[in-house]
Design a protein around this motif. Structure first.
Motif, PDB file in Angstrom:
ATOM      1  N   SER A 220       1.311   3.864  11.236  1.00  0.00           N
ATOM      2  CA  SER A 220       1.119   3.465   9.836  1.00  0.00           C
ATOM      3  C   SER A 220       0.852   1.974   9.753  1.00  0.00           C
ATOM      4  O   SER A 220       0.943   1.239  10.749  1.00  0.00           O
ATOM      5  CB  SER A 220       2.384   3.784   9.023  1.00  0.00           C
ATOM      6  OG  SER A 220       3.435   2.873   9.346  1.00  0.00           O
ATOM      7  N   SER A 268       4.452   8.241   5.177  1.00  0.00           N
ATOM      8  CA  SER A 268       3.750   7.080   4.620  1.00  0.00           C
ATOM      9  C   SER A 268       4.197   5.844   5.371  1.00  0.00           C
ATOM     10  O   SER A 268       5.171   5.879   6.130  1.00  0.00           O
ATOM     11  CB  SER A 268       4.050   6.908   3.134  1.00  0.00           C
ATOM     12  OG  SER A 268       5.357   6.365   2.940  1.00  0.00           O
ATOM     13  N   GLU A 269       3.468   4.748   5.158  1.00  0.00           N
ATOM     14  CA  GLU A 269       3.984   3.484   5.642  1.00  0.00           C
ATOM     15  C   GLU A 269       5.237   3.114   4.840  1.00  0.00           C
ATOM     16  O   GLU A 269       5.382   3.543   3.696  1.00  0.00           O
ATOM     17  CB  GLU A 269       2.942   2.366   5.531  1.00  0.00           C
ATOM     18  CG  GLU A 269       2.577   1.952   4.131  1.00  0.00           C
ATOM     19  CD  GLU A 269       1.360   2.678   3.594  1.00  0.00           C
ATOM     20  OE1 GLU A 269       0.697   2.128   2.702  1.00  0.00           O
ATOM     21  OE2 GLU A 269       1.091   3.822   4.057  1.00  0.00           O
ATOM     22  N   VAL A 284      10.466   5.131   1.794  1.00  0.00           N
ATOM     23  CA  VAL A 284       9.314   5.805   2.387  1.00  0.00           C
ATOM     24  C   VAL A 284       9.071   7.118   1.636  1.00  0.00           C
ATOM     25  O   VAL A 284       9.930   7.596   0.897  1.00  0.00           O
ATOM     26  CB  VAL A 284       9.529   6.115   3.885  1.00  0.00           C
ATOM     27  CG1 VAL A 284       9.765   4.848   4.690  1.00  0.00           C
ATOM     28  CG2 VAL A 284      10.678   7.106   4.073  1.00  0.00           C
ATOM     29  N   ARG A 285       7.916   7.705   1.870  1.00  0.00           N
ATOM     30  CA  ARG A 285       7.679   9.092   1.484  1.00  0.00           C
ATOM     31  C   ARG A 285       7.981   9.961   2.699  1.00  0.00           C
ATOM     32  O   ARG A 285       7.563   9.651   3.820  1.00  0.00           O
ATOM     33  CB  ARG A 285       6.227   9.287   1.043  1.00  0.00           C
ATOM     34  CG  ARG A 285       5.947  10.693   0.501  1.00  0.00           C
ATOM     35  CD  ARG A 285       4.493  10.822   0.091  1.00  0.00           C
ATOM     36  NE  ARG A 285       3.601  10.662   1.229  1.00  0.00           N
ATOM     37  CZ  ARG A 285       2.273  10.623   1.144  1.00  0.00           C
ATOM     38  NH1 ARG A 285       1.684  10.707  -0.029  1.00  0.00           N
ATOM     39  NH2 ARG A 285       1.524  10.467   2.229  1.00  0.00           N
ATOM     40  N   ALA A 317       2.073   6.064  -1.033  1.00  0.00           N
ATOM     41  CA  ALA A 317       3.200   5.348  -0.446  1.00  0.00           C
ATOM     42  C   ALA A 317       3.924   4.591  -1.556  1.00  0.00           C
ATOM     43  O   ALA A 317       3.310   4.097  -2.493  1.00  0.00           O
ATOM     44  CB  ALA A 317       2.708   4.376   0.616  1.00  0.00           C
ATOM     45  N   SER A 332       5.634   4.367  -7.479  1.00  0.00           N
ATOM     46  CA  SER A 332       4.816   5.273  -6.688  1.00  0.00           C
ATOM     47  C   SER A 332       3.968   6.126  -7.615  1.00  0.00           C
ATOM     48  O   SER A 332       4.382   6.436  -8.745  1.00  0.00           O
ATOM     49  CB  SER A 332       5.694   6.174  -5.807  1.00  0.00           C
ATOM     50  OG  SER A 332       4.903   6.962  -4.950  1.00  0.00           O
ATOM     51  N   LYS A 365      -2.139   3.625  -4.272  1.00  0.00           N
ATOM     52  CA  LYS A 365      -0.927   2.831  -4.137  1.00  0.00           C
ATOM     53  C   LYS A 365      -0.964   1.632  -5.076  1.00  0.00           C
ATOM     54  O   LYS A 365      -1.957   0.905  -5.125  1.00  0.00           O
ATOM     55  CB  LYS A 365      -0.792   2.371  -2.680  1.00  0.00           C
ATOM     56  CG  LYS A 365       0.431   1.553  -2.369  1.00  0.00           C
ATOM     57  CD  LYS A 365       0.417   1.166  -0.892  1.00  0.00           C
ATOM     58  CE  LYS A 365       1.572   0.244  -0.549  1.00  0.00           C
ATOM     59  NZ  LYS A 365       1.526  -0.157   0.887  1.00  0.00           N
TER      60      LYS A 365
END
Length: 461
Positions: A220, A268-269, A284-285, A317, A332, A365
């Motif tokens: 990521s 996600s990142e 995070v996701r 993300a 988000s 994002k």
């Protein structure tokens, strides 16, 4: 000359009392924030207070002020107290204060100087940040896959032609100065291996490429934050989809510890923010598109383990940011293409509000900026591909202006930073991969200069 020693520094026999000592404390805090201080020479801290530095004219101290600060013992940490700053700038004007602790007998320490105000220097990494000279610098992947950057010619002014730092990168770079002001840039290169460079001010040049640690790999983009000791910590999605990090171990820019996994399966990142008391926070996701978070249990210490941030299935993300009241916010895009956010109930606390919608027909994002007075402003691509933004009506108010469009045509998520004069500046990638910038005409304002071109092109921003 006469030197006055107040009676409370002596016992009944005229012997000088031992004073408690503040060993360590943050040099700068913000409103409504909790911070920790360590001490010696006292079995307990009976009282914490600070006194504003004077501003004397004709023998009149117009800035004279004292605030008694709520405090409690820091759980699990010996000789440490957690202190809460005032939330209202009218009761505690921004500036420098002499911080004192009092022992069980009421004897004060020698003061430490602490500044309160809206945080000025960033404590988390970004693609755009302000360097030690006050100019903003934007880093991006160049047209040839190299790391490139452009810097303002002077603080708040136009942008110089881009400069290439070479290499071949496969994700957006992220940068952050450490506490000594040394600028670090982190990237993912070929084979997903992580590299970094830093700016050597004495040599007036960049260091060239170095492996991050022993050559760790990421799936990521990266997130980076500064710990309370001033050292940087880099977070990313590891090769096994867990959240991993690597942290500096010394003042040498190239001294890094072992790779650490915080577990989980993330999609996600990561996004990292700094709690009001200096503890790092990561969101995070994860599986099922839910949001998950964890945090340091003490500043610079261990981690809490994963907990769900319920109520939202995320389509992007997440982005975490700290507002003027010291509370963290997580933004988000939901599966309904609306922008949603949740807020800490108390600064540094584990409890969060339910998610609140901020509008629909949005893409990708978001980016979140902090205005000069501490209010949050969120930027995101609209369904029309233009840049849209929405701003808190006041610092920490929880109320927002209506969405407004700044125009343009976005081909990647935006990035935002605050200029040295307090004005927000947002950077976008437009058509043909050209970078553009837009700038507030005044700090905290809703008027903007319009888009101008940033030197160079980007293939990924």
């Amino acid at each position: 000359m006469e030197i006055y020693y107040p009676p409370y520094l002596f016992d009944a026999n005229g012997n000088r009392l031992a004073q408690p000592v503040i060993n360590s404390v943050a040099s700068s805090v913000s409103y409504g924030q909790q911070f920790t201080l360590s001490y010696a020479g006292a079995s307990q801290v009976k009282r914490v207070a600070w006194v504003r530095l004077p501003s004397v004219t004709h023998g009149f101290g117009s800035d004279q002020r004292i605030n008694v600060l709520p405090h409690s013992a820091t759980p699990g940490v010996a000789n440490s107290v957690t202190v809460t700053t005032p939330a209202d700038p009218r009761k505690c004007p921004p500036g420098h204060y002499m911080l004192f602790i009092f022992n069980e007998n009421g004897t004060p320490s020698v003061a430490k100087i602490v500044r309160i105000g809206v945080p000025d220097a960033p404590d988390v990494g970004a693609r755009v940040f302000r360097n030690s000279g006050g100019q903003l610098a934007v880093f991006y992947r160049g047209a040839n896959g190299d790391l490139a950057y452009s810097t303002q010619e002077t603080p708040g002014s136009g942008w110089a032609t881009h400069i290439s730092l070479g290499g071949f990168i496969t994700a957006n770079p992220v940068g952050l100065p450490n506490s000594q002001g040394v600028r670090h840039i982190f990237v993912r290169g070929s084979d997903n291996v992580l590299y970094h460079q830093w700016y050597n001010r004495s040599a007036g040049a960049w260091s060239g490429w170095h492996l991050l640690g022993a050559g760790v790999r990421s799936l990521s983009e990266l997130a980076v934050a500064r710990n309370t000791n001033g050292r940087l910590q880099v977070f990313f999605r590891g090769a096994d989809d867990s959240l991993q990090y690597i942290a500096q171990t010394g003042d040498d820019p190239n001294s890094w510890g072992a790779l650490v996994s915080l577990g989980g399966i993330i999609t996600s990142e990561p996004s990292v923010a700094v709690n009001a008391d200096g503890r790092l926070y990561v969101v995070v996701r994860g599986g099922g598109n839910g949001l998950y978070h964890q945090w340091q249990t003490t500043p610079g210490g261990g981690w809490s383990g994963w907990q769900a941030l319920p109520g939202l299935a995320a389509n992007s993300a997440p982005v975490a940011a700290r507002g003027a009241n010291g509370r963290l916010h997580v933004f988000s895009q939901g599966m309904d293409n609306a922008l949603w956010y949740a807020t800490q109930v108390q600064p540094g606390g584990d409890a969060w509000t339910s998610h609140v919608p901020l509008g629909s027909s949005l893409v990708g994002k978001p980016a979140v900026g902090v205005d000069a007075d501490g209010r949050l402003t969120t930027f995101i691509q609209g369904a029309d591909n233009a840049l849209h933004y929405r701003q808190e009506t006041g610092p920490g108010s929880g109320q927002w202006t209506n969405w407004a469009s700044l125009g343009g045509t976005l081909t990647a998520p935006p990035a935002v930073a605050r200029n040295a004069d307090g004005r927000l500046q947002v950077i976008i990638q437009g058509v043909s991969n050209v970078l553009y910038h837009n700038l507030q005409t005044a700090p905290n304002g809703t008027s903007w200069t319009g888009f101008g071109r940033v030197g160079g092109h980007a293939s990924t921003f």
